[in-house]
Design a protein around this motif. Structure first.
Motif, PDB file in Angstrom:
ATOM      1  N   UNK A  61       0.812  -1.217   0.000  1.00 13.32           N
ATOM      2  CA  UNK A  61       0.000   0.000   0.000  1.00 13.32           C
ATOM      3  C   UNK A  61       0.844   1.264   0.000  1.00 13.32           C
ATOM      4  N   UNK A  62       1.890   1.306   0.824  1.00 15.41           N
ATOM      5  CA  UNK A  62       2.690   2.528   0.908  1.00 15.41           C
ATOM      6  C   UNK A  62       3.379   2.841  -0.415  1.00 15.41           C
ATOM      7  N   UNK A  63       3.836   1.813  -1.121  1.00 15.73           N
ATOM      8  CA  UNK A  63       4.499   2.053  -2.405  1.00 15.73           C
ATOM      9  C   UNK A  63       3.529   2.616  -3.438  1.00 15.73           C
ATOM     10  N   UNK A  64       2.320   2.089  -3.452  1.00 14.64           N
ATOM     11  CA  UNK A  64       1.309   2.600  -4.387  1.00 14.64           C
ATOM     12  C   UNK A  64       0.964   4.044  -4.042  1.00 14.64           C
ATOM     13  N   UNK A  65       0.838   4.328  -2.757  1.00 16.60           N
ATOM     14  CA  UNK A  65       0.484   5.676  -2.330  1.00 16.60           C
ATOM     15  C   UNK A  65       1.600   6.667  -2.670  1.00 16.60           C
ATOM     16  N   UNK A  66       2.844   6.268  -2.494  1.00 14.14           N
ATOM     17  CA  UNK A  66       3.972   7.124  -2.872  1.00 14.14           C
ATOM     18  C   UNK A  66       3.941   7.410  -4.372  1.00 14.14           C
ATOM     19  N   UNK A  67       3.674   6.391  -5.167  1.00 17.92           N
ATOM     20  CA  UNK A  67       3.614   6.567  -6.616  1.00 17.92           C
ATOM     21  C   UNK A  67       2.523   7.559  -7.017  1.00 17.92           C
ATOM     22  N   UNK A  68       1.385   7.475  -6.344  1.00 19.39           N
ATOM     23  CA  UNK A  68       0.280   8.389  -6.659  1.00 19.39           C
ATOM     24  C   UNK A  68       0.613   9.826  -6.257  1.00 19.39           C
ATOM     25  N   UNK A  69       1.298  10.002  -5.137  1.00 16.68           N
ATOM     26  CA  UNK A  69       1.693  11.352  -4.730  1.00 16.68           C
ATOM     27  C   UNK A  69       2.681  11.950  -5.736  1.00 16.68           C
ATOM     28  N   UNK A 101      -7.527   8.406  -6.382  1.00 12.93           N
ATOM     29  CA  UNK A 101      -6.921   7.141  -5.945  1.00 12.93           C
ATOM     30  C   UNK A 101      -6.224   7.314  -4.603  1.00 12.93           C
ATOM     31  N   UNK A 102      -5.512   8.415  -4.408  1.00 13.98           N
ATOM     32  CA  UNK A 102      -4.793   8.647  -3.155  1.00 13.98           C
ATOM     33  C   UNK A 102      -5.773   8.781  -1.987  1.00 13.98           C
ATOM     34  N   UNK A 103      -6.919   9.398  -2.219  1.00 15.21           N
ATOM     35  CA  UNK A 103      -7.920   9.525  -1.154  1.00 15.21           C
ATOM     36  C   UNK A 103      -8.382   8.164  -0.659  1.00 15.21           C
ATOM     37  N   UNK A 104      -8.641   7.255  -1.592  1.00 15.89           N
ATOM     38  CA  UNK A 104      -9.098   5.918  -1.221  1.00 15.89           C
ATOM     39  C   UNK A 104      -7.997   5.159  -0.492  1.00 15.89           C
ATOM     40  N   UNK A 105      -6.763   5.260  -0.985  1.00 19.97           N
ATOM     41  CA  UNK A 105      -5.668   4.514  -0.365  1.00 19.97           C
ATOM     42  C   UNK A 105      -5.327   5.046   1.024  1.00 19.97           C
ATOM     43  N   UNK A 106      -5.472   6.350   1.230  1.00 20.89           N
ATOM     44  CA  UNK A 106      -5.264   6.908   2.564  1.00 20.89           C
ATOM     45  C   UNK A 106      -6.301   6.358   3.534  1.00 20.89           C
ATOM     46  N   UNK A 107      -7.538   6.244   3.077  1.00 20.96           N
ATOM     47  CA  UNK A 107      -8.592   5.667   3.907  1.00 20.96           C
ATOM     48  C   UNK A 107      -8.309   4.190   4.186  1.00 20.96           C
TER      49      UNK A 107
END
Length: 402
Positions: A61-69, A101-107
């Motif tokens: 999850x963290x890697x995907x979130x970093x990519x989206x940021x 996408x980042x909003x959903x992954x943060x949740x």
């Protein structure tokens, strides 16, 4: 993650306050072009929620979130490089996709790390995020007093840098445990059952459809109240920004205390009843604001703003808890991604709904509030049936170590 929310929303507050002005005065787009750009990029952004959630069930999850940021940062910086309409549209769409996408992954991250305290975590997160929005908005307002092209460009740069900072902060976060993935050796038998999917879960899809209606409070503050006041012969036009400030202050002060009433799934479902009343009161107060002079208009518009803000806070608590409780643990990302479609779709439907209420007049606002109130009651019944179903056991997605 709370620091990330503060940094992220501060940057978003910088850009949200001036995006239309930037595209109008810096890149020279017409009103029609700006409207089309916002609509198209918003429509493409809708895909970010389900795709982001699905990917997060399969990758860290963290890697995907970093990519989206990083995607959001690059999209924002790219806007500075051109005034070509096609490129501006493409870059805006990429940023919108990353944002949803980042909003959903943060949740999803919060759901995995906070466990039974997820409702309180959500409340604190919303409080911090609203503080960030306010800080970014105040900074943008100060910069607008300069009114130069350079000032607009620095605000957009600040937005991009906030995403870079969020990515760096996310890199320091530990990967949360995921029930959707287990480590298997080559000796383990391959799973024979498909993971649960929200697209075949009619009950969850019906729940998401009702959520689209309940999210309409967002359009009230962004479009409905300002337009209603602007076209009113009684209400002071300066009341609109004051009501926005009132909304922000109420969320910062009351979101955490109100979350205590929805700390369990049953309690969150029960909040749908007072939520229904708040929406109905908001619509009726908007209608009554057209029945008198300046004092009457101000009184009822303030009452409506308070009612819709209470509805916003109650729904945030209810939505967070129920969207997770109705999703199987082995497919939380996919389910929360589909739930994210409700808020994304509202961004297109909401402005149409509130402008229709304005065009219809007081009766339109009464019908607006009543429609959402009835939807709350329907969701109350729907969720009861969903929660009472026998949950089938679904094996987790297996990730091989070879």
């Amino acid at each position: 993650m709370l620091w990330i929310a503060l940094v992220d929303r501060t940057g978003s507050g910088l850009w949200a306050a001036v995006s239309v002005l930037y595209f109008t005065y810096v890149t020279g787009l017409s009103v029609a072009q700006v409207g089309t750009l916002a609509a198209v990029s918003g429509a493409i952004g809708i895909a970010g929620a389900p795709l982001g959630g699905r990917i997060a069930d399969r990758l860290p999850l963290t890697r995907v979130l970093i990519s989206l940021q990083i995607l959001r940062a690059l999209a924002s910086l790219a806007l500075l490089t051109t005034d070509n309409y096609a490129l501006l549209l493409a870059f805006s769409a990429a940023g919108s996709f990353g944002d949803r996408a980042a909003n959903v992954l943060t949740k999803l991250y919060a759901t995995r790390v906070s466990g039974p305290d997820r409702v309180r975590y959500q409340a604190v997160t919303r409080t911090v995020a609203n503080a960030g929005w306010a800080l970014g908005g105040l900074t943008a307002a100060a910069a607008l007093t300069i009114g130069t092209t350079t000032a607009y460009q620095w605000l957009l740069t600040g937005d991009a840098l906030s995403f870079v900072a969020a990515a760096l902060l996310t890199a320091r976060c530990a990967e949360p445990p995921s029930p959707a993935r287990t480590i298997a050796t080559s000796k383990d038998p391959a799973p024979t059952t498909r993971p649960a999917t929200p697209w075949r879960d009619r009950g969850y899809l019906a729940y998401v459809a009702t959520e689209t209606v309940l999210f309409l409070d967002d359009a009230v503050f962004k479009v409905g109240l300002p337009l209603w006041i602007a076209h009113s012969d009684q209400a002071p036009h300066g009341l609109a920004p004051l009501l926005m400030v009132l909304n922000n202050l109420m969320v910062v002060a009351l979101q955490v205390p109100l979350a205590r009433f929805g700390t369990t799934t049953a309690a969150a479902r029960s909040l749908l009843l007072p939520l229904s009343a708040a929406f109905a009161l908001g619509g009726v107060a908007m209608a009554l604001s057209a029945t008198g002079g300046a004092f009457t208009a101000t009184l009822f518009l303030t009452t409506s703003a308070v009612a819709f803000t209470v509805a916003e806070m109650l729904h945030a608590t209810v939505s967070w808890e129920l969207s997770v409780a109705l999703a199987p643990g082995t497919a939380q990302g996919a389910y929360l991604g589909v739930h994210g479609l409700a808020q994304s779709a509202q961004r297109s439907i909401g402005p149409l709904a509130v402008t229709a209420a304005i065009a219809t007049g007081p009766l339109g606002w009464t019908a607006f509030g009543a429609t959402i109130a009835v939807t709350c009651m329907f969701q109350h019944h729907l969720v009861r049936d969903q929660l009472s179903r026998t949950v089938l056991s679904v094996p987790p997605v297996t990730v091989s170590e070879h």
